[in-house]
Design a protein around this motif. Structure first.
Motif, PDB file in Angstrom:
ATOM      1  N   UNK A 239      53.633 -16.197  10.782  1.00 12.69           N
ATOM      2  CA  UNK A 239      53.653 -17.475  10.028  1.00 12.69           C
ATOM      3  C   UNK A 239      54.018 -18.718  10.770  1.00 12.69           C
ATOM      4  N   UNK A 240      54.970 -18.464  11.909  1.00 11.55           N
ATOM      5  CA  UNK A 240      55.339 -19.395  12.774  1.00 11.55           C
ATOM      6  C   UNK A 240      54.219 -20.262  13.472  1.00 11.55           C
ATOM      7  N   UNK A 241      53.300 -19.185  13.946  1.00 11.25           N
ATOM      8  CA  UNK A 241      52.135 -19.604  14.744  1.00 11.25           C
ATOM      9  C   UNK A 241      50.830 -19.618  13.987  1.00 11.25           C
ATOM     10  N   UNK A 242      51.083 -19.720  12.596  1.00  6.48           N
ATOM     11  CA  UNK A 242      49.900 -20.013  11.886  1.00  6.48           C
ATOM     12  C   UNK A 242      48.676 -18.892  11.938  1.00  6.48           C
ATOM     13  N   UNK A 243      49.063 -17.651  12.434  1.00  5.08           N
ATOM     14  CA  UNK A 243      48.314 -16.663  12.552  1.00  5.08           C
ATOM     15  C   UNK A 243      47.892 -16.201  11.018  1.00  5.08           C
ATOM     16  N   UNK A 244      48.821 -16.315  10.187  1.00  3.45           N
ATOM     17  CA  UNK A 244      48.598 -15.720   8.946  1.00  3.45           C
ATOM     18  C   UNK A 244      47.480 -16.605   8.132  1.00  3.45           C
ATOM     19  N   UNK A 245      47.532 -17.708   8.593  1.00  2.74           N
ATOM     20  CA  UNK A 245      46.276 -18.583   7.892  1.00  2.74           C
ATOM     21  C   UNK A 245      44.970 -18.184   8.407  1.00  2.74           C
TER      22      UNK A 245
END
Lengths: 431, 302
Positions: A239-245
């Motif tokens: 989530x912090x590194x926007x991988x989830x996006x």
């Protein structure tokens, strides 16, 4: 479906390379064995000093026996020329007309000058006064050192009781023989076989009564904790590194969640497989076939899969709502409470597996993987309907938790900013 | 008019009390490069997230690549999020492979594509290094490769050039243009107005959730063109103050930028009568000027 498996595979590979997993699967057994050996070694090898001590013997008769015992001790702790324990050297204090206090001050000074390690004062009436005898006084600078005083306590008491028996005219050897205790051995129930013969009742020993249930309990806790905390860290990183996006640009939130859950179930099964293989190896090599219980292993696997899914989806849902590790710590508390409750419940179950509290708690879905498992592993085990009912309740609530978790996950994984409160999380489930 | 790659009709999205996107309509033609600009927090990322269907609009319709839901065409969309978006402890090759697989591509295709792109972006020797060892520029390039590895028909880039040095910016811009030559529709959001001016055929600007600009750069400049003049006169700013059609003066010392309310020709006539004109130029405002004019209410100038 292939996407779910792709995620599961990546999750699996990441998890088994994680430090926590390597720690629990490789280092834990090694450390346990190493600790065992270290303690064994430390016990026999570390303390090989020479301990000189002085004896003020007011009885006037114990010292020669004590000196003989120190010689015996020093011989016993010498193996092939290497010491395996401390060497004790006693000297008798000649009073030479001085007062006891003067002698004690003098001896204390000698201890300060490191000429002596300790001294003892044996009261005059220690042998004769049978009821409430005066204490032997032990003086030392290093008062936390236990080996010498405990050896003295044992050795002097042997000598003192021997003299008391002699004075009363009783043969001590006879007393010891008469005092031999009859032990009690625990058996399971006797059954009459179909041919009418009475089957020999199985002897139930400590291993079956205690080690087996605890083995399964610890394994369950370890599997759940390893995968749950890893999952939490992974989802926060994503989530912090926007991988989830990026991931959600390729798969649906539900596919992502399922992929991760399949991944951790596989990891926990692998962990279990390693430890159960270890257990089986122990059974094979020791020939304790009576401990082999395939039904119990099957139960364990069912409970393990459910526990991994349930705790996995709880931690995933909570993790998805956090923005950093700090958020996680506060949101984690309720989830950790569930695990602590299960731990406390396991103590109740071990003490009395059939008590009302134990039976009730073993149906509660967050605890049943631990508690019902424990009860199943403890002879005679719960009635079959209880085990089946608890699994049914567990599977139903696992499905519910995965569903609710995916609802939270869907919202949480894209949330930025302030972490939500628990009531807000509940709202996400209904939204 | 070619078919549209993206079409938004009256799309709105609200988060609690905050109206993130307010009644926005937009059509992105296939094969074009579309620039999304707007200040931070104005709704760019929310719009992008709705286009790739990780957010659902409260109202309005979205169609992507001819389908009402992006989830149907997910595999044909490449997406680069604003900064990061890579697993730090994975190797470059593994993370690219994973993202490719998630788009449903065959491993052989993915591997060939990875090699091709790593070489093209000078990252050939980094394939087996962990992502955490990469510099920011390299990580951004890997991130870009991740978004194009599946040969998407629509490529959405959120701030692809932020924090890059000029060399890496150049490399990445060439890569984007290369994708465009291959027929990919490209949407990118940026704060770099120069990049937007140079690369984009059409510009979309969102401000406080509303669409404020949409069209080709020429259209937009025409709309804002005629009211700015760059002037150098004897007497400087003082000579201009108080004239009828002067809306505001931006005093640069040696010259003044004047925003006019009336006809520039008429203003020039008045100016010639008042003082000596050394320079008078009706300027095309840069995209930067337009952006600033919209996003910041004109300050009171003397």
């Amino acid at each position: 479906m292939t996407r779910v498996l792709t995620i599961a595979r990546s999750e699996f590979l990441t998890l088994i390379r994680s430090k926590a997993f390597i720690l629990s699967i490789v280092l834990m057994p090694i450390m346990m064995v190493a600790l065992f050996f270290f303690m064994d070694y430390a016990e026999s090898h570390i303390d090989v000093e020479t301990r000189r001590f002085a004896v003020i013997d007011h009885t006037g008769e114990l010292y020669p026996a004590l000196e003989a015992e120190t010689d015996a001790h020093n011989r016993d702790t010498l193996e092939d020329g290497t010491r395996t324990g401390p060497e004790f050297i006693a000297t008798l204090v000649e009073m030479a007309g001085r007062s006891t206090d003067d002698v004690k001050v003098d001896l204390s000074d000698r201890i300060r000058r490191k000429e002596l390690f300790a001294f003892i004062e044996i009261p005059a009436d220690v042998i004769t006064t049978a009821e409430d005898p005066p204490a032997i006084a032990y003086y030392a600078e290093a008062t936390s050192y236990e080996a010498l005083p405990s050896w003295l306590r044992a050795t002097l008491n042997d000598e003192i009781t021997k003299r008391r028996f002699d004075a009363a005219g009783i043969d001590q050897a006879l007393i010891i023989r008469l005092n031999v205790r009859a032990d009690i051995t625990t058996f399971g129930l006797v059954e009459r076989a179909q041919d009418g013969s009475v089957a020999e009742a199985k002897e139930v020993d400590k291993l079956a009564r205690f080690v087996l249930p605890v083995f399964f309990l610890i394994l369950m806790f370890m599997a759940v904790m390893t995968v749950a905390t890893q999952l939490l860290n992974a989802i926060i990183e994503e989530k912090m590194s926007k991988i989830s996006e990026v991931l959600l640009g390729s798969v649906t939130p539900f596919q992502l969640l399922m992929g991760k859950l399949v991944g951790i179930v596989t990891v926990s099964l692998l962990l279990a497989a390693v430890y159960i293989s270890g257990g089986l190896y122990a059974i094979f090599s020791s020939g304790r076939w009576d401990l082999l219980n395939l039904v119990l292993i099957a139960w364990f696997l069912v409970f393990l899969v459910c526990a991994a899914l349930m705790y996995g989806s709880i931690f995933l849902a909570l993790g998805s709502a956090c923005n950093d590790i700090k958020d996680a710590q506060s949101l984690m508390q309720p989830a950790m409470l569930l695990i602590v409750l299960a731990y406390l419940g396991s103590i109740v179950v071990i003490q009395n597996p059939d008590s009302g509290v134990a039976v009730g708690a073993s149906f509660f879905p967050t605890m049943s993987p631990f508690l019902m498992m424990l009860r199943l592993a403890m002879p005679p085990g719960p009635p079959m309907w209880q085990a089946v009912l608890s699994v049914v309740v567990l599977i139903a609530s696992t499905a519910l938790t995965v569903w609710a978790g995916s609802r939270i996950f869907r919202v949480g994984v894209l949330m930025q900013g302030k972490a939500p409160t628990l009531p807000e999380l509940l709202k996400w489930i209904r939204a | 008019m070619p078919p549209s790659a993206i079409s938004l009709r009256n799309v709105s999205k609200r988060f609690g009390d905050h109206q993130a996107v307010d009644d926005v309509s937009l059509t992105v033609p296939e094969g074009s490069i579309y620039g999304f600009i707007g200040p931070n927090g104005s709704g760019k990322t929310t719009t992008i997230r709705m286009i790739i269907n990780i957010l659902v609009p409260d109202s309005g319709e979205i169609s992507v690549l001819g389908r009402p839901r992006a989830s149907d065409v997910r595999d044909d969309i490449g997406y680069l999020p604003e900064e990061r978006g890579l697993y730090k402890s994975m190797t470059v090759h593994r993370v690219l492979r994973y993202y490719g697989q998630l788009k449903g591509k065959a491993l052989a295709d993915i591997d060939a594509s990875i090699d091709d792109w790593l070489t093209r972006l000078d990252l050939g020797s980094w394939a087996d290094k962990k992502v955490e060892t990469l510099s920011k520029g390299m990580a951004q390039k890997v991130q870009f490769i991740a978004s194009v590895i599946s040969r998407p028909k629509l490529l959405i880039l959120d701030e692809p050039f932020s924090g890059l040095d000029p060399v890496n910016t150049e490399t990445l811009r060439d890569a984007v243009l290369e994708m465009r030559r291959r027929g990919t529709t490209i949407v990118f959001s940026t704060h770099d107005m120069n990049a937007a001016e140079r690369m984009c055929e059409r510009i979309f600007m969102i401000f406080k959730g509303r669409k404020v600009l949409d069209g080709t750069l020429d259209d937009i400049q025409k709309e804002y063109a005629h009211d700015t003049a760059r002037i150098r006169v004897s007497g400087g700013a003082a000579a201009l103050t108080g004239m009828a059609s002067v809306e505001s003066i931006n005093d640069h010392g040696n010259f003044q930028e004047v925003r006019l309310s009336g006809d520039p020709q008429l203003f020039l006539q008045q100016l010639v009568q008042k003082t000596t004109v050394q320079q008078f130029e009706i300027t095309k405002p840069s995209l930067h000027d337009i952006f600033v004019r919209i996003a910041r209410p004109a300050p009171e100038e003397s």
